[in-house]
Write a protein that holds these residues in place. Structure first.
Motif, PDB file in Angstrom:
ATOM      1  N   VAL A  32      37.772 -63.008 -20.150  1.00  0.00           N
ATOM      2  CA  VAL A  32      38.303 -62.475 -21.414  1.00  0.00           C
ATOM      3  C   VAL A  32      39.658 -63.107 -21.683  1.00  0.00           C
ATOM      4  O   VAL A  32      40.549 -63.088 -20.827  1.00  0.00           O
ATOM      5  CB  VAL A  32      38.453 -60.942 -21.366  1.00  0.00           C
ATOM      6  CG1 VAL A  32      38.933 -60.416 -22.720  1.00  0.00           C
ATOM      7  CG2 VAL A  32      37.141 -60.280 -20.973  1.00  0.00           C
ATOM      8  N   ARG A  33      39.793 -63.651 -22.862  1.00  0.00           N
ATOM      9  CA  ARG A  33      41.050 -64.297 -23.237  1.00  0.00           C
ATOM     10  C   ARG A  33      41.524 -63.711 -24.565  1.00  0.00           C
ATOM     11  O   ARG A  33      40.792 -63.722 -25.559  1.00  0.00           O
ATOM     12  CB  ARG A  33      40.840 -65.810 -23.374  1.00  0.00           C
ATOM     13  CG  ARG A  33      42.085 -66.574 -23.810  1.00  0.00           C
ATOM     14  CD  ARG A  33      41.753 -68.022 -24.101  1.00  0.00           C
ATOM     15  NE  ARG A  33      41.372 -68.773 -22.902  1.00  0.00           N
ATOM     16  CZ  ARG A  33      40.929 -70.016 -22.918  1.00  0.00           C
ATOM     17  NH1 ARG A  33      40.769 -70.642 -24.076  1.00  0.00           N
ATOM     18  NH2 ARG A  33      40.618 -70.631 -21.789  1.00  0.00           N
ATOM     19  N   THR A  34      42.742 -63.203 -24.570  1.00  0.00           N
ATOM     20  CA  THR A  34      43.371 -62.722 -25.807  1.00  0.00           C
ATOM     21  C   THR A  34      44.538 -63.646 -26.105  1.00  0.00           C
ATOM     22  O   THR A  34      45.411 -63.843 -25.246  1.00  0.00           O
ATOM     23  CB  THR A  34      43.875 -61.277 -25.674  1.00  0.00           C
ATOM     24  OG1 THR A  34      42.830 -60.443 -25.183  1.00  0.00           O
ATOM     25  CG2 THR A  34      44.335 -60.758 -27.027  1.00  0.00           C
ATOM     26  N   THR A  35      44.571 -64.195 -27.302  1.00  0.00           N
ATOM     27  CA  THR A  35      45.576 -65.206 -27.634  1.00  0.00           C
ATOM     28  C   THR A  35      46.242 -64.884 -28.965  1.00  0.00           C
ATOM     29  O   THR A  35      45.576 -64.559 -29.941  1.00  0.00           O
ATOM     30  CB  THR A  35      44.948 -66.605 -27.722  1.00  0.00           C
ATOM     31  OG1 THR A  35      44.239 -66.882 -26.511  1.00  0.00           O
ATOM     32  CG2 THR A  35      46.010 -67.661 -27.933  1.00  0.00           C
ATOM     33  N   ARG A  36      47.564 -64.972 -28.965  1.00  0.00           N
ATOM     34  CA  ARG A  36      48.311 -64.891 -30.222  1.00  0.00           C
ATOM     35  C   ARG A  36      48.813 -66.286 -30.572  1.00  0.00           C
ATOM     36  O   ARG A  36      49.338 -66.999 -29.709  1.00  0.00           O
ATOM     37  CB  ARG A  36      49.509 -63.941 -30.103  1.00  0.00           C
ATOM     38  CG  ARG A  36      50.195 -63.721 -31.461  1.00  0.00           C
ATOM     39  CD  ARG A  36      51.439 -62.879 -31.345  1.00  0.00           C
ATOM     40  NE  ARG A  36      52.514 -63.611 -30.676  1.00  0.00           N
ATOM     41  CZ  ARG A  36      53.732 -63.115 -30.509  1.00  0.00           C
ATOM     42  NH1 ARG A  36      54.014 -61.895 -30.923  1.00  0.00           N
ATOM     43  NH2 ARG A  36      54.665 -63.832 -29.887  1.00  0.00           N
ATOM     44  N   TYR A  37      48.663 -66.666 -31.828  1.00  0.00           N
ATOM     45  CA  TYR A  37      49.061 -67.984 -32.293  1.00  0.00           C
ATOM     46  C   TYR A  37      50.232 -67.888 -33.243  1.00  0.00           C
ATOM     47  O   TYR A  37      50.373 -66.922 -33.991  1.00  0.00           O
ATOM     48  CB  TYR A  37      47.883 -68.685 -32.981  1.00  0.00           C
ATOM     49  CG  TYR A  37      46.739 -68.936 -32.035  1.00  0.00           C
ATOM     50  CD1 TYR A  37      46.747 -70.047 -31.200  1.00  0.00           C
ATOM     51  CD2 TYR A  37      45.675 -68.051 -31.944  1.00  0.00           C
ATOM     52  CE1 TYR A  37      45.715 -70.270 -30.304  1.00  0.00           C
ATOM     53  CE2 TYR A  37      44.642 -68.271 -31.047  1.00  0.00           C
ATOM     54  CZ  TYR A  37      44.670 -69.380 -30.231  1.00  0.00           C
ATOM     55  OH  TYR A  37      43.664 -69.587 -29.343  1.00  0.00           O
ATOM     56  N   GLY A  38      51.072 -68.917 -33.217  1.00  0.00           N
ATOM     57  CA  GLY A  38      52.210 -68.980 -34.123  1.00  0.00           C
ATOM     58  C   GLY A  38      51.764 -69.223 -35.554  1.00  0.00           C
ATOM     59  O   GLY A  38      50.634 -69.660 -35.815  1.00  0.00           O
ATOM     60  N   VAL A  39      52.667 -68.981 -36.472  1.00  0.00           N
ATOM     61  CA  VAL A  39      52.336 -69.092 -37.900  1.00  0.00           C
ATOM     62  C   VAL A  39      52.010 -70.528 -38.288  1.00  0.00           C
ATOM     63  O   VAL A  39      51.355 -70.761 -39.311  1.00  0.00           O
ATOM     64  CB  VAL A  39      53.497 -68.559 -38.766  1.00  0.00           C
ATOM     65  CG1 VAL A  39      53.653 -67.062 -38.572  1.00  0.00           C
ATOM     66  CG2 VAL A  39      54.803 -69.281 -38.443  1.00  0.00           C
ATOM     67  N   GLU A  40      52.441 -71.492 -37.496  1.00  0.00           N
ATOM     68  CA  GLU A  40      52.175 -72.893 -37.823  1.00  0.00           C
ATOM     69  C   GLU A  40      50.780 -73.336 -37.389  1.00  0.00           C
ATOM     70  O   GLU A  40      50.315 -74.401 -37.787  1.00  0.00           O
ATOM     71  CB  GLU A  40      53.230 -73.788 -37.157  1.00  0.00           C
ATOM     72  CG  GLU A  40      54.665 -73.482 -37.555  1.00  0.00           C
ATOM     73  CD  GLU A  40      54.880 -73.665 -39.041  1.00  0.00           C
ATOM     74  OE1 GLU A  40      54.277 -74.599 -39.626  1.00  0.00           O
ATOM     75  OE2 GLU A  40      55.640 -72.875 -39.629  1.00  0.00           O
TER      76      GLU A  40
END
Length: 229
Positions: free
Chosen positions: A118-126
């Protein structure tokens, strides 16, 4: 998690630092819904990427021990088939004392593991390229590349691409239960070794799940918010 050389008996347990770091994660992290056939592996995986002070990606990855007969973890039928070298590394004590946490972790190698499940990832606005579809393909190929080398006959190290990897065209609509609510999702259900499913958890936060097909009949495939103590 790999270690080399002689580790002193009083060496600190790195899982404690990982758990402390997990408490600082500023976004919702998902796990496979707790159930008898699974035990979360000690420790947490982190991946961070960015340019300068701008953080473009922050991932938290969870793995699990799989119990085919969860009513009794000591049942020998839970153990996986081990080669002689691996069995010796588990059973033979070195001529120096080891930390208790090393001994505990070594015993886990007796059983099937679902690494990077399980991978939870937050990405930057760019990161405009960070879509559920692209991350689902990336996660599925990561697991195939690292857990199914023998089946693919892959060399070490493995290149960026390999024969048998899943393609973006494999992604199709699906659904997934999240905290008891069924939500729209995407999945990959064409690979002979793994099944993958993912969805957008919140703005710029994506969760993907990749599992060995052999364990699917034994699991309740759902995710829930990880409670961090």
């Amino acid at each position: 998690m790999e270690f080399a050389g002689v580790i002193p008996e009083d060496a600190p347990d790195p899982r404690l630092a990982a758990d402390a770091r997990l408490r600082t994660v500023p976004f919702r992290v998902l796990e496979l819904t707790p159930q008898p056939a699974l035990s979360r592996l000690p420790g947490v995986g982190f991946v961070e990427g960015g340019l300068g002070s701008a953080q473009e990606e922050w991932s938290v990855t969870l793995g699990y021990t799989f119990w085919r007969h969860p009513e009794n973890h000591d049942d020998p039928r839970n153990e996986r088939e081990l080669d002689e070298r691996t069995r010796r590394s588990i059973e033979e004590e070195p001529p120096w004392p080891r930390p208790a946490w090393i001994i505990e972790m070594a015993q886990l190698f007796r059983y099937p593991m679902l690494h990077d499940a399980v991978r939870t990832t937050r990405y930057g606005v760019e990161r405009t390229d960070a879509t559920v579809s692209s991350q689902l393909v990336h996660h599925a190929n990561h697991v195939l590349r690292n857990s199914f080398r023998e089946q693919f006959g892959l060399p070490i190290p493995i290149g960026v691409h390999f024969a048998g990897e899943v393609a973006p065209s494999s992604v199709a609509p699906a659904s997934l239960v999240v905290d008891g609510e069924r939500r729209p999702a995407l999945h990959i259900d064409t690979d002979p070794f793994v099944y993958a499913v993912g969805l957008e958890v919140a703005e710029r936060v994506i969760c993907t799940v990749v599992l060995d097909r052999d364990v699917l009949p034994f699991l309740d495939l759902a995710v829930s918010t990880l409670a961090v103590a």
